[in-house]
Motif scaffolding. Structure first.
Motif, PDB file in Angstrom:
ATOM      1  N   ASN A 164       0.842  -1.186   0.000  1.00 41.60           N
ATOM      2  CA  ASN A 164       0.000   0.000   0.000  1.00 41.60           C
ATOM      3  C   ASN A 164       0.885   1.246   0.000  1.00 41.60           C
ATOM      4  O   ASN A 164       1.454   1.604   1.024  1.00 41.60           O
ATOM      5  N   LEU A 165       1.002   1.901  -1.158  1.00 38.20           N
ATOM      6  CA  LEU A 165       1.809   3.100  -1.293  1.00 38.20           C
ATOM      7  C   LEU A 165       0.897   4.315  -1.412  1.00 38.20           C
ATOM      8  O   LEU A 165       0.220   4.492  -2.432  1.00 38.20           O
ATOM      9  N   LYS A 166       0.846   5.115  -0.371  1.00 36.96           N
ATOM     10  CA  LYS A 166       0.003   6.330  -0.357  1.00 36.96           C
ATOM     11  C   LYS A 166      -1.418   6.018  -0.803  1.00 36.96           C
ATOM     12  O   LYS A 166      -1.943   6.628  -1.727  1.00 36.96           O
ATOM     13  N   GLN A 167      -2.006   5.038  -0.181  1.00 33.32           N
ATOM     14  CA  GLN A 167      -3.393   4.623  -0.430  1.00 33.32           C
ATOM     15  C   GLN A 167      -3.617   4.095  -1.843  1.00 33.32           C
ATOM     16  O   GLN A 167      -4.733   4.062  -2.347  1.00 33.32           O
ATOM     17  N   ASP A 193       0.728  -3.629  -9.431  1.00 30.41           N
ATOM     18  CA  ASP A 193       1.312  -3.525 -10.778  1.00 30.41           C
ATOM     19  C   ASP A 193       2.821  -3.341 -10.708  1.00 30.41           C
ATOM     20  O   ASP A 193       3.562  -3.941 -11.491  1.00 30.41           O
ATOM     21  N   LEU A 194       3.291  -2.512  -9.779  1.00 36.77           N
ATOM     22  CA  LEU A 194       4.731  -2.310  -9.599  1.00 36.77           C
ATOM     23  C   LEU A 194       5.412  -3.623  -9.250  1.00 36.77           C
ATOM     24  O   LEU A 194       6.444  -3.972  -9.824  1.00 36.77           O
ATOM     25  N   ILE A 239      10.578  -8.470  -2.364  1.00 32.72           N
ATOM     26  CA  ILE A 239      10.120  -8.770  -1.016  1.00 32.72           C
ATOM     27  C   ILE A 239       8.960  -7.821  -0.757  1.00 32.72           C
ATOM     28  O   ILE A 239       9.095  -6.609  -0.929  1.00 32.72           O
ATOM     29  N   VAL A 240       7.818  -8.371  -0.381  1.00 28.49           N
ATOM     30  CA  VAL A 240       6.621  -7.579  -0.153  1.00 28.49           C
ATOM     31  C   VAL A 240       6.433  -7.373   1.342  1.00 28.49           C
ATOM     32  O   VAL A 240       6.501  -8.327   2.115  1.00 28.49           O
ATOM     33  N   ALA A 270      -3.724  -9.209   5.804  1.00 28.44           N
ATOM     34  CA  ALA A 270      -3.613 -10.638   6.109  1.00 28.44           C
ATOM     35  C   ALA A 270      -3.394 -11.449   4.840  1.00 28.44           C
ATOM     36  O   ALA A 270      -2.588 -12.376   4.815  1.00 28.44           O
ATOM     37  N   PHE A 271      -4.121 -11.104   3.779  1.00 27.33           N
ATOM     38  CA  PHE A 271      -4.018 -11.822   2.510  1.00 27.33           C
ATOM     39  C   PHE A 271      -3.950 -10.804   1.367  1.00 27.33           C
ATOM     40  O   PHE A 271      -4.973 -10.461   0.787  1.00 27.33           O
ATOM     41  N   PRO A 272      -2.742 -10.325   1.041  1.00 24.42           N
ATOM     42  CA  PRO A 272      -2.651  -9.339  -0.044  1.00 24.42           C
ATOM     43  C   PRO A 272      -3.043  -9.960  -1.381  1.00 24.42           C
ATOM     44  O   PRO A 272      -2.793 -11.131  -1.632  1.00 24.42           O
ATOM     45  N   ALA A 273      -3.671  -9.161  -2.210  1.00 25.11           N
ATOM     46  CA  ALA A 273      -4.133  -9.625  -3.529  1.00 25.11           C
ATOM     47  C   ALA A 273      -2.974  -9.628  -4.515  1.00 25.11           C
ATOM     48  O   ALA A 273      -2.880  -8.774  -5.381  1.00 25.11           O
ATOM     49  N   LEU A 274      -2.088 -10.602  -4.355  1.00 30.47           N
ATOM     50  CA  LEU A 274      -0.902 -10.711  -5.202  1.00 30.47           C
ATOM     51  C   LEU A 274      -0.764 -12.126  -5.719  1.00 30.47           C
ATOM     52  O   LEU A 274      -1.144 -13.085  -5.035  1.00 30.47           O
TER      53      LEU A 274
END
Length: 86
Positions: free
Chosen positions: A12-15, A20-21, A33-34, A39-43
Protein backbone atom coordinates in the motif's frame (compact mmCIF):
# COMPACT_ATOMS: atom_id res chain seq x y z
CA UNK A 1 20.78 0.98 -17.50
CA UNK A 2 21.02 -0.61 -14.04
CA UNK A 3 18.43 -3.08 -12.80
CA UNK A 4 18.37 -3.88 -9.07
CA UNK A 5 18.72 -7.46 -7.84
CA UNK A 6 16.20 -6.91 -5.07
CA UNK A 7 13.34 -4.57 -4.18
CA UNK A 8 11.39 -4.25 -0.95
CA UNK A 9 7.93 -2.90 -1.72
CA UNK A 10 5.04 -2.04 0.59
CA UNK A 11 1.77 -3.22 -0.94
CA UNK A 12 0.00 0.00 0.00
CA UNK A 13 1.81 3.10 -1.29
CA UNK A 14 0.00 6.33 -0.36
CA UNK A 15 -3.39 4.62 -0.43
CA UNK A 16 -2.64 3.05 -3.81
CA UNK A 17 -1.95 -0.65 -4.20
CA UNK A 18 1.48 -1.48 -5.63
CA UNK A 19 0.38 -4.73 -7.27
CA UNK A 20 1.31 -3.52 -10.78
CA UNK A 21 4.73 -2.31 -9.60
CA UNK A 22 5.40 -5.66 -7.91
CA UNK A 23 4.33 -7.60 -11.03
CA UNK A 24 6.44 -5.37 -13.31
CA UNK A 25 9.55 -5.71 -11.15
CA UNK A 26 9.10 -9.46 -11.05
CA UNK A 27 8.74 -9.62 -14.85
CA UNK A 28 12.03 -7.71 -15.13
CA UNK A 29 13.74 -10.38 -13.04
CA UNK A 30 13.95 -8.35 -9.84
CA UNK A 31 13.47 -10.40 -6.68
CA UNK A 32 10.68 -8.68 -4.75
CA UNK A 33 10.12 -8.77 -1.02
CA UNK A 34 6.62 -7.58 -0.15
CA UNK A 35 5.84 -5.79 3.11
CA UNK A 36 2.18 -5.67 4.03
CA UNK A 37 -0.24 -5.12 6.86
CA UNK A 38 -2.92 -7.08 5.00
CA UNK A 39 -3.61 -10.64 6.11
CA UNK A 40 -4.02 -11.82 2.51
CA UNK A 41 -2.65 -9.34 -0.04
CA UNK A 42 -4.13 -9.62 -3.53
CA UNK A 43 -0.90 -10.71 -5.20
CA UNK A 44 0.15 -13.57 -7.41
CA UNK A 45 2.48 -15.77 -5.31
CA UNK A 46 4.95 -15.98 -8.19
CA UNK A 47 5.36 -12.18 -8.21
CA UNK A 48 7.34 -12.06 -4.95
CA UNK A 49 10.09 -14.08 -3.24
CA UNK A 50 9.20 -13.32 0.38
CA UNK A 51 6.32 -11.77 2.29
CA UNK A 52 6.84 -9.68 5.42
CA UNK A 53 3.81 -9.18 7.63
CA UNK A 54 3.91 -5.75 9.31
CA UNK A 55 4.99 -5.02 11.89
CA UNK A 56 8.09 -7.16 11.39
CA UNK A 57 11.37 -7.52 13.26
CA UNK A 58 14.83 -6.85 11.88
CA UNK A 59 15.52 -10.61 11.94
CA UNK A 60 12.47 -11.20 9.73
CA UNK A 61 13.74 -8.64 7.22
CA UNK A 62 17.25 -10.13 7.18
CA UNK A 63 15.83 -13.61 6.67
CA UNK A 64 13.63 -12.41 3.79
CA UNK A 65 16.66 -10.77 2.12
CA UNK A 66 18.65 -14.01 2.54
CA UNK A 67 15.83 -16.06 1.01
CA UNK A 68 15.52 -13.72 -1.97
CA UNK A 69 19.30 -13.54 -2.47
CA UNK A 70 19.64 -17.31 -2.21
CA UNK A 71 16.89 -17.82 -4.79
CA UNK A 72 18.65 -15.40 -7.12
CA UNK A 73 21.96 -17.25 -6.78
CA UNK A 74 20.41 -20.73 -6.76
CA UNK A 75 21.41 -21.61 -3.18
CA UNK A 76 18.99 -23.98 -1.46
CA UNK A 77 18.01 -23.78 2.19
CA UNK A 78 19.78 -27.11 2.84
CA UNK A 79 22.98 -25.76 1.28
CA UNK A 80 22.80 -22.63 3.45
CA UNK A 81 22.31 -24.72 6.60
CA UNK A 82 25.24 -26.95 5.59
CA UNK A 83 27.51 -23.93 5.08
CA UNK A 84 26.49 -22.46 8.44
CA UNK A 85 27.19 -25.75 10.21
CA UNK A 86 30.74 -26.07 8.84
Amino acid sequence: QHRPDLAIVDVNLKQELATDLIANLSELGVNVIVATGYAFPALQPKSYKALLQKPFRADDLLNAVRVAADQRSGITNAERKGAVGQ
